[in-house]
Structure formats: structure tokens, C-alpha cells
Motif scaffolding. Sequence first.
Motif, PDB file in Angstrom:
ATOM      1  N   SER A  16       0.976  -1.321   0.248  1.00  0.00           N
ATOM      2  CA  SER A  16       0.100   0.225  -0.249  1.00  0.00           C
ATOM      3  C   SER A  16       0.636   0.579  -0.254  1.00  0.00           C
ATOM      4  CB  SER A  16      -1.000  -0.259   1.018  1.00  0.00           C
ATOM      5  OG  SER A  16      -1.732   1.092   1.727  1.00  0.00           O
ATOM      6  N   CYS A  17       1.295   1.554   1.105  1.00  0.00           N
ATOM      7  CA  CYS A  17       2.166   3.257   1.088  1.00  0.00           C
ATOM      8  C   CYS A  17       3.641   2.998  -0.195  1.00  0.00           C
ATOM      9  CB  CYS A  17       2.151   3.134   2.711  1.00  0.00           C
ATOM     10  SG  CYS A  17       3.957   2.070   2.451  1.00  0.00           S
ATOM     11  N   CYS A  50       2.628   0.835   5.854  1.00  0.00           N
ATOM     12  CA  CYS A  50       0.921  -0.187   6.299  1.00  0.00           C
ATOM     13  C   CYS A  50       1.457  -1.544   6.554  1.00  0.00           C
ATOM     14  CB  CYS A  50       0.971  -0.006   5.093  1.00  0.00           C
ATOM     15  SG  CYS A  50       1.560  -0.638   4.115  1.00  0.00           S
TER      16      CYS A  50
HETATM   17  S1  FES Z   1       3.982  -0.833   1.283  1.00  0.00           S
HETATM   18 FE1  FES Z   1       5.725  -1.467   2.216  1.00  0.00          FE
HETATM   19  S2  FES Z   1       4.945  -0.706   4.478  1.00  0.00           S
HETATM   20 FE2  FES Z   1       4.047  -0.084   2.942  1.00  0.00          FE
END
Ligand code: FES
Length: 98
Positions: A50-51, A57
Motif C-alpha cells: 500500500s504505502c 502499512c
Molecule cells: S508497502 Fe511496505 S510498509 Fe507499506
Amino acid sequence: MKLSVQRKSQDGGVDRVDSFEVPESEGMTVLDALLWVREFEDPTVGVRFSCRRANACKECLAVVNGQRTYTCIVPATGEVLVEPLSHKPLVRDLATRL
Ligand code: FES
């Protein structure tokens, strides 16, 4: 770089390792390499993220060359084997339930 990915389905129907040659670029992470594979080689590789900002995330957690880590921060160089977390319920391939 050579990226190997553990392929597995929730019902146990698939259990193998697929390997891909991914063109290296400066600053590329394992997550970047996985997303390259999904875009150019195999769109069915199951990945969760996600992040993309390391540790915000926690969705990209996986086992990279035997170490539990965030795929969005590990540099993608040389040979890399990515496996799903073993203590989380598996959705598909590297994607596990949070
Ligand atoms: S995509 Fe790696 S911690 Fe969110």
C-alpha cells in the motif's frame, strides 16, 4: 537481477518457485521488482502493498532471502528469493492476511 517468487494458493493447489530476470535500476526495491514482474511478465503474481514507504502499512511484509522484512525497503540486487510469511494465513503467493 534474478527474482524468484514462491507461488502458492490458499487451497494448496499451487506450490512452486517461479524465477524472473528483472532489469536492475538504481534504487529499485524488491517490491519494485515484484511490480515489474506483474506488469511485464506475469500479472497473476500475488503481492500485497500500500504505502511503499517502509513500515507504514506493513502490507508488503514477506521473507526475502530467509529474512522477514518489508519488500518496499530491501534493495533488489543479485539473486533474491521471496516467500510469504509462514505465520499468517495465505491468500495467494506472497499475499497474506494482515
Ligand atoms: S508497502 Fe511496505 S510498509 Fe507499506
